[in-house]
Design a protein around this motif. Structure first.
Motif, short mmCIF file in Angstrom:
data_model
loop_
_atom_site.label_atom_id
_atom_site.label_comp_id
_atom_site.label_asym_id
_atom_site.label_seq_id
_atom_site.Cartn_x
_atom_site.Cartn_y
_atom_site.Cartn_z
N GLU A 285 0.83 -1.21 0.00
CA GLU A 285 0.00 0.00 0.00
C GLU A 285 0.87 1.26 0.00
O GLU A 285 2.05 1.20 0.36
CB GLU A 285 -0.91 0.00 1.25
CG GLU A 285 -1.94 -1.11 1.21
CD GLU A 285 -2.67 -1.31 2.53
OE1 GLU A 285 -2.40 -0.57 3.50
OE2 GLU A 285 -3.51 -2.22 2.59
N PHE B 102 2.59 -7.47 -7.26
CA PHE B 102 2.67 -8.11 -5.94
C PHE B 102 3.50 -9.38 -5.99
O PHE B 102 4.23 -9.69 -5.06
CB PHE B 102 1.27 -8.42 -5.40
CG PHE B 102 0.51 -7.22 -4.91
CD1 PHE B 102 1.15 -6.24 -4.17
CD2 PHE B 102 -0.83 -7.06 -5.17
CE1 PHE B 102 0.46 -5.12 -3.71
CE2 PHE B 102 -1.54 -5.95 -4.71
CZ PHE B 102 -0.89 -4.98 -3.98
N SER C 27 -1.65 -9.95 1.48
CA SER C 27 -3.10 -10.00 1.79
C SER C 27 -3.84 -10.80 0.72
O SER C 27 -3.55 -11.97 0.53
CB SER C 27 -3.65 -8.58 1.95
OG SER C 27 -3.41 -7.82 0.79
N PHE D 246 -3.83 -11.21 -2.40
CA PHE D 246 -3.12 -11.90 -3.48
C PHE D 246 -2.19 -12.98 -2.94
O PHE D 246 -1.62 -13.75 -3.70
CB PHE D 246 -2.24 -10.90 -4.28
CG PHE D 246 -3.01 -9.98 -5.18
CD1 PHE D 246 -3.13 -10.25 -6.53
CD2 PHE D 246 -3.60 -8.83 -4.68
CE1 PHE D 246 -3.82 -9.38 -7.38
CE2 PHE D 246 -4.29 -7.95 -5.51
CZ PHE D 246 -4.40 -8.23 -6.86
N ARG E 252 -14.67 -5.93 -9.16
CA ARG E 252 -13.24 -6.28 -9.13
C ARG E 252 -12.92 -6.91 -7.79
O ARG E 252 -13.28 -6.38 -6.74
CB ARG E 252 -12.39 -5.03 -9.33
CG ARG E 252 -10.88 -5.28 -9.26
CD ARG E 252 -10.35 -5.19 -7.85
NE ARG E 252 -8.89 -5.42 -7.80
CZ ARG E 252 -8.18 -5.37 -6.68
NH1 ARG E 252 -8.75 -5.12 -5.53
NH2 ARG E 252 -6.89 -5.60 -6.72
N MET F 266 -9.54 -9.05 -5.66
CA MET F 266 -8.12 -9.38 -5.73
C MET F 266 -7.99 -10.75 -6.40
O MET F 266 -8.94 -11.53 -6.42
CB MET F 266 -7.51 -9.38 -4.33
CG MET F 266 -7.41 -7.97 -3.77
SD MET F 266 -6.75 -7.90 -2.10
CE MET F 266 -8.23 -8.20 -1.14
N TYR G 153 -4.07 -3.81 -8.47
CA TYR G 153 -4.44 -2.68 -7.60
C TYR G 153 -4.28 -1.35 -8.33
O TYR G 153 -5.14 -0.47 -8.23
CB TYR G 153 -3.54 -2.72 -6.36
CG TYR G 153 -3.97 -1.88 -5.18
CD1 TYR G 153 -5.31 -1.67 -4.86
CD2 TYR G 153 -3.01 -1.31 -4.34
CE1 TYR G 153 -5.68 -0.91 -3.75
CE2 TYR G 153 -3.37 -0.56 -3.22
CZ TYR G 153 -4.71 -0.36 -2.94
OH TYR G 153 -5.06 0.38 -1.83
N GLN H 80 -12.83 -2.42 -0.94
CA GLN H 80 -11.64 -1.93 -0.23
C GLN H 80 -12.03 -1.46 1.15
O GLN H 80 -13.19 -1.07 1.36
CB GLN H 80 -11.05 -0.68 -0.94
CG GLN H 80 -10.61 -0.84 -2.35
CD GLN H 80 -9.39 -1.72 -2.50
OE1 GLN H 80 -8.62 -1.92 -1.55
NE2 GLN H 80 -9.19 -2.27 -3.68
N PRO H 81 -11.07 -1.40 2.07
CA PRO H 81 -11.34 -0.64 3.28
C PRO H 81 -11.46 0.84 2.90
O PRO H 81 -10.92 1.28 1.89
CB PRO H 81 -10.11 -0.88 4.17
CG PRO H 81 -9.09 -1.57 3.32
CD PRO H 81 -9.74 -2.01 2.05
N ALA I 132 -8.52 3.03 1.61
CA ALA I 132 -8.02 2.77 0.27
C ALA I 132 -8.94 3.38 -0.79
O ALA I 132 -8.47 3.89 -1.81
CB ALA I 132 -7.86 1.27 0.04
N PHE J 58 -10.53 -6.28 6.09
CA PHE J 58 -9.38 -6.50 5.22
C PHE J 58 -8.24 -6.97 6.14
O PHE J 58 -7.91 -6.28 7.11
CB PHE J 58 -8.99 -5.19 4.52
CG PHE J 58 -7.85 -5.36 3.57
CD1 PHE J 58 -8.07 -5.52 2.22
CD2 PHE J 58 -6.53 -5.40 4.04
CE1 PHE J 58 -7.01 -5.70 1.33
CE2 PHE J 58 -5.46 -5.58 3.17
CZ PHE J 58 -5.71 -5.73 1.82
O1 6CS Z 1 -7.27 -4.36 -3.36
C1 6CS Z 1 -6.06 -4.51 -3.40
O2 6CS Z 1 -5.50 -5.11 -4.30
C2 6CS Z 1 -5.20 -3.91 -2.29
N1 6CS Z 1 -6.01 -3.21 -1.31
C3 6CS Z 1 -5.49 -2.86 -0.16
C4 6CS Z 1 -6.28 -2.06 0.81
N2 6CS Z 1 -4.28 -3.27 0.23
C5 6CS Z 1 -3.41 -4.08 -0.61
C6 6CS Z 1 -4.31 -4.86 -1.56
O3 6CS Z 1 -3.67 -5.72 -2.37
#
Ligand code: 6CS
Length: 315
Positions: A9, A47, A65, A67, A146, A148, A169, A186-187, A190, A211
């Motif tokens: 992040e 990632f 996280s 991924f 969408r 991850m 991301y 997302q949180p 983000a 998350f």
């Molecule tokens: O949605 C994502 O891909 C990314 N979102 C956050 C809040 N942290 C890393 C994550 O991979």
């Protein structure tokens, strides 16, 4: 010596706050250590590449996280919905309870892939956001959401009738802007920091899961540390459990205010208890998929987590 930290992040995020405080606490305890923190984008937008650097020891610490199931399939237990409670502080305590975090199955799952799990960091509720109102499971029908890159997440949203797709991301904003996707999860922080709120009109709080990011060290690096160094790290992580809970709650509230200040027309939807129950039921079969993917040890980890949830709720 210099210890390097890789984040998923950007600066200002929960992971960034965690890493900064961790570095401070460890530097206070160990004279000869200095940290360098790499925010998302500084090492690589991929990632996979960031995770490889942690596995190779090119960086000593990092987060994984949604991924990260591609590296540690058991990590996908944290991608399941409705496993934890609807109390954020309780969830933080459950995840970091000695009996769960330091259980052999969980620890071995990470060590087998060259990383050492140190703590689990809930970063705030996952919040659905989109260009269409979502008030029920049925409202997900056909929504291009969408997720991850993670089979469990795709199956969860397919179970709701949505059309999930995995986008990197850094590509989400463009995909929302052009209409290639309708929604994203997302949180709150983000949604704000990555500007996703600019191109989404509804934010929907289902409290289906926090998350969760795993905070890890490279395994061989961890094994090479002295007792004093390991102790300093463990103490810092223990202190950070409460610190990061308070920091994420405060940060997510602040970011929500910023979103509403910039775009007062954004509508907030709170999913009621009955509807949450419908979402919970629809997501239950995905637990079997998790066990298929993560195997017997993965199954035991899920059971251990559910036991810990039950035990902490009774207290
Ligand atoms: O949605 C994502 O891909 C990314 N979102 C956050 C809040 N942290 C890393 C994550 O991979």
């Amino acid at each position: 010596q210099t210890w390097r930290v890789a984040l998923e992040e950007i600066e200002g995020s929960v992971q960034h706050r965690y890493a900064e405080r961790f570095a401070e606490l460890v530097e206070e305890r160990l004279d000869n250590v200095e940290f360098v923190i790499y925010s998302y984008g500084e090492l690589s937008p991929s990632f996979d590449e960031i995770y490889s650097q942690l596995q190779d020891g090119a960086v000593q610490f990092g987060f994984g996280s949604g991924f990260f199931g591609g590296v540690v399939p058991e990590n996908d237990v944290f991608s399941l919905s409705f496993v934890l409670t609807d109390d954020e502080w309780l969830n933080t305590q459950i995840l970091n309870a000695e009996g769960f975090l330091w259980s052999d199955d969980l620890q071995e799952a990470y060590r087998d892939r060259d990383v050492q799990l140190l703590s689990l960091v809930p970063e705030g509720w996952q919040v659905w956001a989109g260009n269409e109102e979502i008030r029920s499971v049925e409202d997900f029908e056909g929504v291009r959401i969408r997720v991850m890159d993670n089979r469990l997440l795709r199956e969860t949203y397919s179970a709701y009738g949505a059309d999930p797709t995995s986008v990197g991301y850094s590509d989400i904003y463009g995909a929302l802007e052009t209409g290639a996707i309708d929604a994203n999860i997302q949180p709150v922080f983000a949604h704000q920091e990555m500007s996703f709120y600019e191109v989404q009109d509804y934010m929907i709080f289902g409290r289906h899961k926090p998350f969760i990011a795993a905070w890890m060290a490279n395994r061989d690096f961890w094994d090479s540390l002295s007792d004093e160094e390991r102790e300093a790290i463990r103490e810092a992580n223990e202190e950070l459990v409460e610190y990061i809970h308070e920091a994420q709650v405060e940060l997510n509230e602040r970011r929500m205010d910023q979103i509403l200040e910039a775009r007062p027309e954004v509508e907030i939807i709170d999913i009621d208890e009955d509807t949450r129950e419908a979402f919970r039921e629809a997501s239950m079969p995905v637990r079997d998929t998790y066990v298929d993917m993560a195997g017997e040890r993965g199954g035991r980890i899920l059971e251990r987590l559910l036991e810990e949830v039950e035990a902490q709720q009774e207290d």
